[in-house]
Motif scaffolding. Structure first.
Motif, PDB file in Angstrom:
ATOM      1  N   PHE A   1     -12.186 -11.757  -4.007  1.00 28.00           N
ATOM      2  CA  PHE A   1     -12.568 -10.470  -3.105  1.00 28.00           C
ATOM      3  C   PHE A   1     -11.289  -9.905  -2.454  1.00 28.00           C
ATOM      4  O   PHE A   1     -10.886  -8.770  -2.249  1.00 28.00           O
ATOM      5  CB  PHE A   1     -13.789 -10.584  -2.252  1.00 28.00           C
ATOM      6  CG  PHE A   1     -14.237  -9.379  -1.690  1.00 28.00           C
ATOM      7  CD1 PHE A   1     -14.685  -8.422  -2.521  1.00 28.00           C
ATOM      8  CD2 PHE A   1     -14.147  -9.088  -0.407  1.00 28.00           C
ATOM      9  CE1 PHE A   1     -15.335  -6.983  -1.942  1.00 28.00           C
ATOM     10  CE2 PHE A   1     -14.569  -8.074   0.220  1.00 28.00           C
ATOM     11  CZ  PHE A   1     -15.305  -7.037  -0.574  1.00 28.00           C
ATOM     12  N   GLY A   2     -10.536 -11.157  -1.421  1.00 29.40           N
ATOM     13  CA  GLY A   2      -9.523 -10.866  -0.777  1.00 29.40           C
ATOM     14  C   GLY A   2      -8.216 -10.023  -1.629  1.00 29.40           C
ATOM     15  O   GLY A   2      -7.686  -9.243  -1.469  1.00 29.40           O
ATOM     16  N   LEU A   3      -8.359 -10.584  -2.729  1.00 32.78           N
ATOM     17  CA  LEU A   3      -7.126 -10.077  -3.693  1.00 32.78           C
ATOM     18  C   LEU A   3      -7.575  -8.599  -4.238  1.00 32.78           C
ATOM     19  O   LEU A   3      -6.686  -7.963  -4.381  1.00 32.78           O
ATOM     20  CB  LEU A   3      -7.020 -10.897  -5.164  1.00 32.78           C
ATOM     21  CG  LEU A   3      -5.981 -10.768  -5.977  1.00 32.78           C
ATOM     22  CD1 LEU A   3      -4.490 -10.842  -5.451  1.00 32.78           C
ATOM     23  CD2 LEU A   3      -5.926 -11.559  -7.196  1.00 32.78           C
ATOM     24  N   ILE A   4      -8.774  -8.600  -4.446  1.00 31.60           N
ATOM     25  CA  ILE A   4      -9.194  -7.138  -4.764  1.00 31.60           C
ATOM     26  C   ILE A   4      -9.132  -6.111  -3.718  1.00 31.60           C
ATOM     27  O   ILE A   4      -8.470  -4.946  -3.843  1.00 31.60           O
ATOM     28  CB  ILE A   4     -10.627  -7.119  -5.404  1.00 31.60           C
ATOM     29  CG1 ILE A   4     -10.926  -7.797  -6.302  1.00 31.60           C
ATOM     30  CG2 ILE A   4     -11.299  -5.632  -5.542  1.00 31.60           C
ATOM     31  CD1 ILE A   4     -12.225  -8.065  -6.790  1.00 31.60           C
ATOM     32  N   LEU A   5      -9.429  -6.535  -2.462  1.00 35.03           N
ATOM     33  CA  LEU A   5      -8.933  -5.613  -1.127  1.00 35.03           C
ATOM     34  C   LEU A   5      -7.424  -5.594  -1.186  1.00 35.03           C
ATOM     35  O   LEU A   5      -6.853  -4.350  -0.735  1.00 35.03           O
ATOM     36  CB  LEU A   5      -9.515  -6.466  -0.105  1.00 35.03           C
ATOM     37  CG  LEU A   5     -11.161  -6.275   0.315  1.00 35.03           C
ATOM     38  CD1 LEU A   5     -11.485  -7.211   1.436  1.00 35.03           C
ATOM     39  CD2 LEU A   5     -11.420  -4.797   0.357  1.00 35.03           C
TER      40      LEU A   5
ATOM     41  N   LEU B   1      -6.635  -2.910  -3.663  1.00 31.29           N
ATOM     42  CA  LEU B   1      -7.199  -1.416  -3.546  1.00 31.29           C
ATOM     43  C   LEU B   1      -6.459  -0.692  -2.340  1.00 31.29           C
ATOM     44  O   LEU B   1      -6.399   0.420  -2.174  1.00 31.29           O
ATOM     45  CB  LEU B   1      -8.677  -1.678  -3.468  1.00 31.29           C
ATOM     46  CG  LEU B   1      -9.343  -1.785  -4.751  1.00 31.29           C
ATOM     47  CD1 LEU B   1     -10.877  -2.067  -4.533  1.00 31.29           C
ATOM     48  CD2 LEU B   1      -9.003  -0.813  -5.673  1.00 31.29           C
ATOM     49  N   ILE B   2      -6.455  -1.513  -1.263  1.00 29.97           N
ATOM     50  CA  ILE B   2      -6.157  -0.772   0.105  1.00 29.97           C
ATOM     51  C   ILE B   2      -4.621  -0.319  -0.017  1.00 29.97           C
ATOM     52  O   ILE B   2      -4.522   0.878   0.432  1.00 29.97           O
ATOM     53  CB  ILE B   2      -6.321  -1.756   1.390  1.00 29.97           C
ATOM     54  CG1 ILE B   2      -7.648  -1.967   1.693  1.00 29.97           C
ATOM     55  CG2 ILE B   2      -5.318  -1.195   2.685  1.00 29.97           C
ATOM     56  CD1 ILE B   2      -8.125  -3.172   2.803  1.00 29.97           C
ATOM     57  N   PRO B   3      -3.780  -1.125  -0.319  1.00 28.16           N
ATOM     58  CA  PRO B   3      -2.389  -0.485  -0.523  1.00 28.16           C
ATOM     59  C   PRO B   3      -2.411   0.546  -1.558  1.00 28.16           C
ATOM     60  O   PRO B   3      -1.564   1.680  -1.563  1.00 28.16           O
ATOM     61  CB  PRO B   3      -1.685  -1.557  -1.061  1.00 28.16           C
ATOM     62  CG  PRO B   3      -2.048  -2.802  -0.421  1.00 28.16           C
ATOM     63  CD  PRO B   3      -3.578  -2.417  -0.481  1.00 28.16           C
ATOM     64  N   TRP B   4      -2.994   0.435  -2.767  1.00 27.55           N
ATOM     65  CA  TRP B   4      -3.357   1.509  -3.662  1.00 27.55           C
ATOM     66  C   TRP B   4      -3.831   2.670  -3.202  1.00 27.55           C
ATOM     67  O   TRP B   4      -3.217   3.805  -3.509  1.00 27.55           O
ATOM     68  CB  TRP B   4      -3.762   1.000  -5.113  1.00 27.55           C
ATOM     69  CG  TRP B   4      -4.039   1.882  -6.173  1.00 27.55           C
ATOM     70  CD1 TRP B   4      -2.831   2.297  -7.102  1.00 27.55           C
ATOM     71  CD2 TRP B   4      -4.930   2.582  -6.522  1.00 27.55           C
ATOM     72  NE1 TRP B   4      -3.308   2.803  -7.871  1.00 27.55           N
ATOM     73  CE2 TRP B   4      -4.543   3.481  -7.694  1.00 27.55           C
ATOM     74  CE3 TRP B   4      -6.280   2.823  -5.803  1.00 27.55           C
ATOM     75  CZ2 TRP B   4      -5.670   4.477  -8.259  1.00 27.55           C
ATOM     76  CZ3 TRP B   4      -7.106   3.859  -6.546  1.00 27.55           C
ATOM     77  CH2 TRP B   4      -6.716   4.571  -7.422  1.00 27.55           C
TER      78      TRP B   4
ATOM     79  N   MET C   1       0.117  -2.440  -7.919  1.00 29.31           N
ATOM     80  CA  MET C   1       0.574  -2.653  -6.565  1.00 29.31           C
ATOM     81  C   MET C   1       1.693  -2.098  -6.001  1.00 29.31           C
ATOM     82  O   MET C   1       2.898  -2.803  -6.423  1.00 29.31           O
ATOM     83  CB  MET C   1       0.569  -4.314  -6.732  1.00 29.31           C
ATOM     84  CG  MET C   1      -0.601  -5.175  -7.147  1.00 29.31           C
ATOM     85  SD  MET C   1      -0.641  -6.788  -6.779  1.00 29.31           S
ATOM     86  CE  MET C   1       0.429  -7.472  -7.800  1.00 29.31           C
ATOM     87  N   PRO C   2       1.623  -1.204  -5.395  1.00 27.69           N
ATOM     88  CA  PRO C   2       2.800  -0.615  -4.976  1.00 27.69           C
ATOM     89  C   PRO C   2       3.411  -1.230  -3.799  1.00 27.69           C
ATOM     90  O   PRO C   2       4.731  -1.011  -3.392  1.00 27.69           O
ATOM     91  CB  PRO C   2       2.203   0.920  -4.589  1.00 27.69           C
ATOM     92  CG  PRO C   2       0.809   0.736  -4.305  1.00 27.69           C
ATOM     93  CD  PRO C   2       0.258  -0.206  -4.978  1.00 27.69           C
ATOM     94  N   HIS C   3       2.815  -2.222  -3.271  1.00 24.51           N
ATOM     95  CA  HIS C   3       3.551  -2.827  -2.088  1.00 24.51           C
ATOM     96  C   HIS C   3       2.756  -4.447  -2.275  1.00 24.51           C
ATOM     97  O   HIS C   3       1.997  -4.799  -1.479  1.00 24.51           O
ATOM     98  CB  HIS C   3       2.829  -2.320  -0.623  1.00 24.51           C
ATOM     99  CG  HIS C   3       3.172  -0.801  -0.322  1.00 24.51           C
ATOM    100  ND1 HIS C   3       4.345  -0.371  -0.204  1.00 24.51           N
ATOM    101  CD2 HIS C   3       2.328   0.281  -0.468  1.00 24.51           C
ATOM    102  CE1 HIS C   3       4.355   0.921  -0.121  1.00 24.51           C
ATOM    103  NE2 HIS C   3       3.287   1.320  -0.354  1.00 24.51           N
TER     104      HIS C   3
ATOM    105  N   LEU D   1      -0.567 -10.360   1.954  1.00 23.30           N
ATOM    106  CA  LEU D   1      -0.635 -10.444   3.210  1.00 23.30           C
ATOM    107  C   LEU D   1      -2.095 -10.023   3.628  1.00 23.30           C
ATOM    108  O   LEU D   1      -2.961 -10.958   4.180  1.00 23.30           O
ATOM    109  CB  LEU D   1       0.142  -9.435   4.141  1.00 23.30           C
ATOM    110  CG  LEU D   1       0.061  -9.557   5.645  1.00 23.30           C
ATOM    111  CD1 LEU D   1       0.471 -10.867   6.106  1.00 23.30           C
ATOM    112  CD2 LEU D   1       0.630  -8.527   6.097  1.00 23.30           C
ATOM    113  N   LEU D   2      -2.639  -9.054   2.745  1.00 23.76           N
ATOM    114  CA  LEU D   2      -4.142  -8.523   3.065  1.00 23.76           C
ATOM    115  C   LEU D   2      -5.032  -9.510   2.765  1.00 23.76           C
ATOM    116  O   LEU D   2      -6.076  -9.808   3.226  1.00 23.76           O
ATOM    117  CB  LEU D   2      -4.485  -7.276   2.527  1.00 23.76           C
ATOM    118  CG  LEU D   2      -3.820  -6.013   3.378  1.00 23.76           C
ATOM    119  CD1 LEU D   2      -3.987  -4.746   2.341  1.00 23.76           C
ATOM    120  CD2 LEU D   2      -4.559  -5.886   4.703  1.00 23.76           C
ATOM    121  N   ALA D   3      -4.649 -10.239   1.230  1.00 24.99           N
ATOM    122  CA  ALA D   3      -5.621 -11.391   0.686  1.00 24.99           C
ATOM    123  C   ALA D   3      -5.597 -12.341   1.542  1.00 24.99           C
ATOM    124  O   ALA D   3      -6.774 -12.892   1.933  1.00 24.99           O
ATOM    125  CB  ALA D   3      -4.932 -11.584  -0.574  1.00 24.99           C
ATOM    126  N   VAL D   4      -4.384 -12.934   2.043  1.00 24.46           N
ATOM    127  CA  VAL D   4      -4.462 -14.312   2.949  1.00 24.46           C
ATOM    128  C   VAL D   4      -5.156 -13.867   4.164  1.00 24.46           C
ATOM    129  O   VAL D   4      -5.977 -14.667   4.799  1.00 24.46           O
ATOM    130  CB  VAL D   4      -2.966 -14.583   3.272  1.00 24.46           C
ATOM    131  CG1 VAL D   4      -3.005 -15.488   4.290  1.00 24.46           C
ATOM    132  CG2 VAL D   4      -2.299 -15.159   1.954  1.00 24.46           C
TER     133      VAL D   4
END
Length: 166
Positions: free
Chosen positions: A36-40, A43-46, A9-11, A17-20
């Motif tokens: 799924f929100g937590l996975i996104l 993955l997106i910041p990574w 989790m680099p950010h 924020l993305l999960a929420v």
């Protein structure tokens, strides 16, 4: 362990924020959508972290909230002022100006927030950043004193941003 967490989790704030946001976009809460929100959110910041080489090191979220509230208030006031200028000042009496604002900020994120703040406030637009990043060119719709505009931007916005971005 900390390196593994930072690699995964680099950010972390962006992850949350993305999960929420994902959960809010679903219009109903379920455990599957939260996972799924937590996975996104991971993955997106990574996946985009290679394009974020210099993340801000020090950021005071507690000071950013009052700054945002102040900017919202300034936007409301500036909208009224610009409406008054448009309705009451003839074009021949407008006094637009190009103003160069010398910057004390060095972090690119802080300079971006300052330029965005200036552009969001009606009546002013950030037009250019010098190649060295030491000054910002701003267009003002109507002013009698360009030096007062520089002083106001430096004291009202830049000084606060220096406290927010360490």
């Amino acid at each position: 362990m900390a390196r593994c967490f930072h690699w995964l989790m680099p950010h972390p704030f962006l992850t949350v924020l993305l999960a929420v946001v994902w959960i809010l976009l679903q219009n109903e809460f379920s455990a599957g959508m939260a996972v799924f929100g937590l996975i996104l959110g991971i993955l997106i910041p990574w996946g985009t972290s290679i394009w974020w080489p210099d993340t801000p090191k020090g950021f005071r979220i507690g000071k950013m909230v009052p700054y945002c509230l102040m900017v919202i208030w300034d936007i409301i006031v500036a909208n009224i002022q610009v409406a008054w200028i448009v309705l009451s000042v003839p074009n021949s009496k407008l006094k637009p100006a190009w103003v160069v604002i010398p910057l004390d900020l060095v972090q690119p994120e802080a300079i971006t927030v300052l330029a965005g703040t200036i552009t969001l406030t009606p009546g002013t637009v950030s037009a250019d950043l010098s190649s060295e990043g030491h000054s910002l060119l701003v267009h003002v719709l109507h002013t009698d004193d360009p030096d007062a505009v520089v002083d106001e931007i430096k004291t009202r916005y830049e000084a606060r941003l220096k406290e927010i971005f360490l």
